[in-house]
Design a protein around this motif. Structure first.
Motif, PDB file in Angstrom:
ATOM      1  N   LEU A 194      23.835  -5.707  18.291  1.00 14.93           N
ATOM      2  CA  LEU A 194      24.322  -7.027  18.687  1.00 14.93           C
ATOM      3  C   LEU A 194      24.447  -7.962  17.492  1.00 14.93           C
ATOM      4  O   LEU A 194      25.340  -8.812  17.442  1.00 14.93           O
ATOM      5  N   ASP A 195      23.564  -7.780  16.515  1.00 11.45           N
ATOM      6  CA  ASP A 195      23.699  -8.576  15.282  1.00 11.45           C
ATOM      7  C   ASP A 195      25.067  -8.341  14.663  1.00 11.45           C
ATOM      8  O   ASP A 195      25.740  -9.266  14.207  1.00 11.45           O
ATOM      9  N   VAL A 196      25.477  -7.066  14.635  1.00  5.09           N
ATOM     10  CA  VAL A 196      26.777  -6.726  14.036  1.00  5.09           C
ATOM     11  C   VAL A 196      27.916  -7.359  14.834  1.00  5.09           C
ATOM     12  O   VAL A 196      28.868  -7.908  14.279  1.00  5.09           O
ATOM     13  N   LEU A 197      27.776  -7.327  16.164  1.00  6.03           N
ATOM     14  CA  LEU A 197      28.796  -7.935  17.032  1.00  6.03           C
ATOM     15  C   LEU A 197      28.913  -9.437  16.754  1.00  6.03           C
ATOM     16  O   LEU A 197      30.011  -9.983  16.606  1.00  6.03           O
ATOM     17  N   MET A 198      27.761 -10.103  16.656  1.00 10.16           N
ATOM     18  CA  MET A 198      27.773 -11.554  16.425  1.00 10.16           C
ATOM     19  C   MET A 198      28.343 -11.884  15.042  1.00 10.16           C
ATOM     20  O   MET A 198      29.075 -12.843  14.867  1.00 10.16           O
ATOM     21  N   GLU A 199      27.979 -11.035  14.073  1.00 10.95           N
ATOM     22  CA  GLU A 199      28.470 -11.247  12.708  1.00 10.95           C
ATOM     23  C   GLU A 199      30.001 -11.184  12.705  1.00 10.95           C
ATOM     24  O   GLU A 199      30.682 -12.005  12.118  1.00 10.95           O
ATOM     25  N   ARG A 200      30.538 -10.237  13.468  1.00  9.70           N
ATOM     26  CA  ARG A 200      31.985 -10.081  13.494  1.00  9.70           C
ATOM     27  C   ARG A 200      32.657 -11.311  14.112  1.00  9.70           C
ATOM     28  O   ARG A 200      33.670 -11.791  13.633  1.00  9.70           O
ATOM     29  N   TYR A 201      32.055 -11.817  15.197  1.00 10.55           N
ATOM     30  CA  TYR A 201      32.696 -12.937  15.875  1.00 10.55           C
ATOM     31  C   TYR A 201      32.384 -14.281  15.220  1.00 10.55           C
ATOM     32  O   TYR A 201      32.821 -15.320  15.688  1.00 10.55           O
ATOM     33  N   ALA A 202      31.603 -14.231  14.142  1.00  8.72           N
ATOM     34  CA  ALA A 202      31.414 -15.455  13.371  1.00  8.72           C
ATOM     35  C   ALA A 202      32.251 -15.362  12.101  1.00  8.72           C
ATOM     36  O   ALA A 202      32.269 -16.276  11.293  1.00  8.72           O
ATOM     37  N   ASP A 203      32.918 -14.239  11.916  1.00  9.92           N
ATOM     38  CA  ASP A 203      33.673 -14.061  10.687  1.00  9.92           C
ATOM     39  C   ASP A 203      35.060 -14.675  10.836  1.00  9.92           C
ATOM     40  O   ASP A 203      35.931 -14.155  11.523  1.00  9.92           O
ATOM     41  N   ASN A 204      35.207 -15.804  10.166  1.00  7.48           N
ATOM     42  CA  ASN A 204      36.410 -16.592  10.402  1.00  7.48           C
ATOM     43  C   ASN A 204      37.695 -15.948   9.900  1.00  7.48           C
ATOM     44  O   ASN A 204      38.751 -16.113  10.483  1.00  7.48           O
ATOM     45  N   LEU A 205      37.570 -15.174   8.829  1.00  7.89           N
ATOM     46  CA  LEU A 205      38.775 -14.526   8.305  1.00  7.89           C
ATOM     47  C   LEU A 205      39.326 -13.529   9.316  1.00  7.89           C
ATOM     48  O   LEU A 205      40.527 -13.443   9.563  1.00  7.89           O
ATOM     49  N   LEU A 206      38.399 -12.773   9.921  1.00  8.28           N
ATOM     50  CA  LEU A 206      38.830 -11.789  10.910  1.00  8.28           C
ATOM     51  C   LEU A 206      39.460 -12.460  12.118  1.00  8.28           C
ATOM     52  O   LEU A 206      40.370 -11.930  12.749  1.00  8.28           O
ATOM     53  N   LEU A 207      38.949 -13.652  12.442  1.00  3.79           N
ATOM     54  CA  LEU A 207      39.501 -14.353  13.603  1.00  3.79           C
ATOM     55  C   LEU A 207      40.882 -14.927  13.290  1.00  3.79           C
ATOM     56  O   LEU A 207      41.780 -14.907  14.120  1.00  3.79           O
ATOM     57  N   ALA A 208      41.032 -15.420  12.058  1.00  9.21           N
ATOM     58  CA  ALA A 208      42.310 -16.049  11.694  1.00  9.21           C
ATOM     59  C   ALA A 208      43.401 -15.007  11.474  1.00  9.21           C
ATOM     60  O   ALA A 208      44.562 -15.254  11.769  1.00  9.21           O
ATOM     61  N   PHE A 209      43.000 -13.863  10.934  1.00  8.91           N
ATOM     62  CA  PHE A 209      44.000 -12.826  10.624  1.00  8.91           C
ATOM     63  C   PHE A 209      43.616 -11.527  11.334  1.00  8.91           C
ATOM     64  O   PHE A 209      43.032 -10.627  10.722  1.00  8.91           O
ATOM     65  N   PRO A 210      43.946 -11.438  12.624  1.00  8.28           N
ATOM     66  CA  PRO A 210      43.509 -10.292  13.424  1.00  8.28           C
ATOM     67  C   PRO A 210      43.908  -8.947  12.822  1.00  8.28           C
ATOM     68  O   PRO A 210      43.239  -7.941  13.059  1.00  8.28           O
ATOM     69  N   VAL A 211      44.974  -8.950  12.004  1.00  8.65           N
ATOM     70  CA  VAL A 211      45.413  -7.675  11.431  1.00  8.65           C
ATOM     71  C   VAL A 211      44.286  -7.067  10.565  1.00  8.65           C
ATOM     72  O   VAL A 211      44.141  -5.847  10.475  1.00  8.65           O
TER      73      VAL A 211
END
Ligand code: HEM
Length: 481
Positions: A194-211
């Protein structure tokens, strides 16, 4: 709470599910929320500090704003009546937002939190009985037993990773209460995934550029491994139960037995989605509420002393306080107020989003299909026009009928309308009774100094967890008394 009698206090705080009252919508000038000229203008500001950014927008642009945060330019609404309109009155025009759609697609599938339409309605109907009042009374025994077992592991003077501890504790509670399965669940591994999941959804670059999410980057590989591990754990829980067959009356059995009109049962995949959703939604949020409560109590010795006085009165006479039980819940009013006030200041669900499923209007503003609407508990709960001294931790404010006086969606830690958190009563009883069970023996002094560094992800996490020192409670309590 919200017109309830004290016997009735297991119901949701804040926004109720019914439609008995509709607030008057504020007047909005549509021109003030037209599409911004530079669609990406605020992206760096948002990514640097999402909470600060949204609070600033509320202060500077008011209760209805359009955010230049990329092509979707979401609306931020920060007024209780507007929020009620989206979540309740006009809820049929909306579905879950892009963020939740992404979570569904790559992590939790079509569980209760993410599914829509008839499928969601059916699943909600199936799961609802597991959260009825009588059931919660039964779960309370599990909650208290698990909290006491945790308190048994504490020793005076010890320093503990409090948030991590409480995540494990609430995971045990969900595993036992809803799935009658605990010893087989590797709680530390689930926590790490779950830590990894939360880390991913706090990662703004991944959110801004889904590719970026599809490239073979270390963060993506870590995420895939974590999800695979979670899958294995949840699927083996389901397989164990299928092997062992009946004899259980818990949530998993209800879901396993559930049959559609055409006779078809839920597939393992569907079950996995529900189980993973209930595990994640059902433990992290409550662990956060408890962590922040201990943090705030450490910062406010007077509040901690008042809490202790209530515990002495309800569970005493001291110095040997007895264990609480579900029957004590209505008497633990200050303890509950500490939880309510904690959820106001540090709402574990800090933002809710919706996407317009069809063209609609909101207070005269045209909302085109596909538009994203954000409603932030962090912003609304700290609004000075709704809460006097909004930034101060004052549990007392909840003791004199504040809930009845507040506009309906001024306080909505559990959301509201048809998608109201299914676990809201479970969570309130759990947080209150776990707090009482631990605090009757120990004062967990959080050593992390304010201001907290927060990580707004799916939930609002303390970035570096909480280090806490175990100290004696004001009254001395014998173990197992
Ligand atoms: C302090 C603790 C909790 C908080 C702050 C919280 C918050 C929320 C919020 C705000 C929503 C609505 C999201 C939306 O409208 O988009 C929600 C939904 C949900 N929560 Fe909770 N929650 C908590 C505890 C729990 C617990 C203990 C469980 C289960 C045991 C749970 C299970 C769920 C589920 C399944 C949904 C989706 C319900 C649906 O859409 O039908 N939550 N929660």
């Amino acid at each position: 709470m919200n017109g309830q009698t004290s016997d009735d206090r297991v119901a949701a705080p804040g926004a109720a599910e019914t439609e008995e009252t509709r607030s008057v919508l504020p007047r909005i000038d549509p021109a003030s929320v037209s599409r911004p000229r530079f669609a990406w203008a605020d992206v760096p500001r948002y990514f640097r500090d999402p909470l600060g950014y949204l609070s600033r927008v509320r202060r500077e642009k008011g209760i209805f704003a359009r955010l230049p945060l990329g092509p979707v330019t979401p609306f931020l609404i920060s007024d209780p009546a507007l929020i009620e309109h989206v979540l309740v009155t006009d809820n049929k025009s909306y579905k879950k937002d892009l963020f939740i759609q992404m979570l569904a697609e790559e992590a939790v599938g079509r569980g209760l939190l993410t599914s829509e339409g008839d499928f969601w309605r059916r699943q909600r109907r199936l799961a609802q009985p597991a959260f009825h009042r009588e059931r919660i009374a039964g779960y309370a025994t599990t909650m208290i037993r698990c909290a006491e077992a945790y308190a048994d592991t504490l020793a005076l003077g010890q320093e503990r990773a409090l948030h991590r501890d409480l995540m494990e504790l609430t995971l045990h509670i969900v595993a036992q209460a809803l799935f009658s399965d605990d010893e087989n669940i590797p709680t530390q591994e689930v926590g790490a995934a779950l830590d990894v999941l939360m880390e991913r959804y706090a990662d703004n670059l991944l959110l801004a550029f889904p590719v970026l999410r599809r490239l073979p980057l270390p963060i993506n590989r870590r995420f895939d491994r974590a999800m695979k591990r979670l899958d294995d754990i949840m699927l083996s829980l389901i397989a164990r139960r299928r092997e062992r067959g009946g004899g259980h009356s818990d949530l998993l059995s209800m879901l396993l037995r559930a049959q559609d009109e055409d006779g078809s049962r839920m597939t393992d995949r569907q079950l996995r989605d529900e189980v993973i959703t209930l595990f994640t939604a059902g433990h992290e949020t409550t662990a956060l509420a408890l962590s922040y409560a201990f943090f705030l109590l450490s910062q406010h010795p007077q509040v901690a002393a008042t809490l202790q006085a209530e515990l002495n009165a309800v569970l005493g006479p001291g110095p040997l306080l007895r264990l609480p039980s579900f029957a004590d819940f209505p008497s633990l009013r200050y303890c509950e107020a500490v939880v309510l006030e904690t959820l106001r200041l540090y709402p574990p669900a800090w933002i809710i989003g919706r996407e317009a499923a069809t063209d609609t209007t909101l207070s005269g503003v045209a909302i085109p299909r596909g538009a994203q609407i954000w409603m932030s508990q962090w912003v609304v709960h700290r609004d000075e026009s709704l809460f006097a001294h909004a930034d101060l931790f004052r549990p007392e404010r909840w003791l004199d009928g504040l809930q009845k006086r507040l506009p309906r969606f001024a306080y909505f830690p559990f959301g509201g309308g048809p998608r109201l958190c299914i676990g809201n009563s479970f969570a309130m009883v759990e947080a209150t009774l776990v707090l009482a069970t631990i605090a009757r023996r120990y004062h967990l002094r959080v050593l992390t100094p304010p201001p907290l560094s927060l990580l707004p992800s799916i939930t609002l996490r303390p970035r570096d967890g909480f280090l806490a020192r175990v100290e004696a409670a004001v009254s001395t309590v014998a173990k197992g008394a």
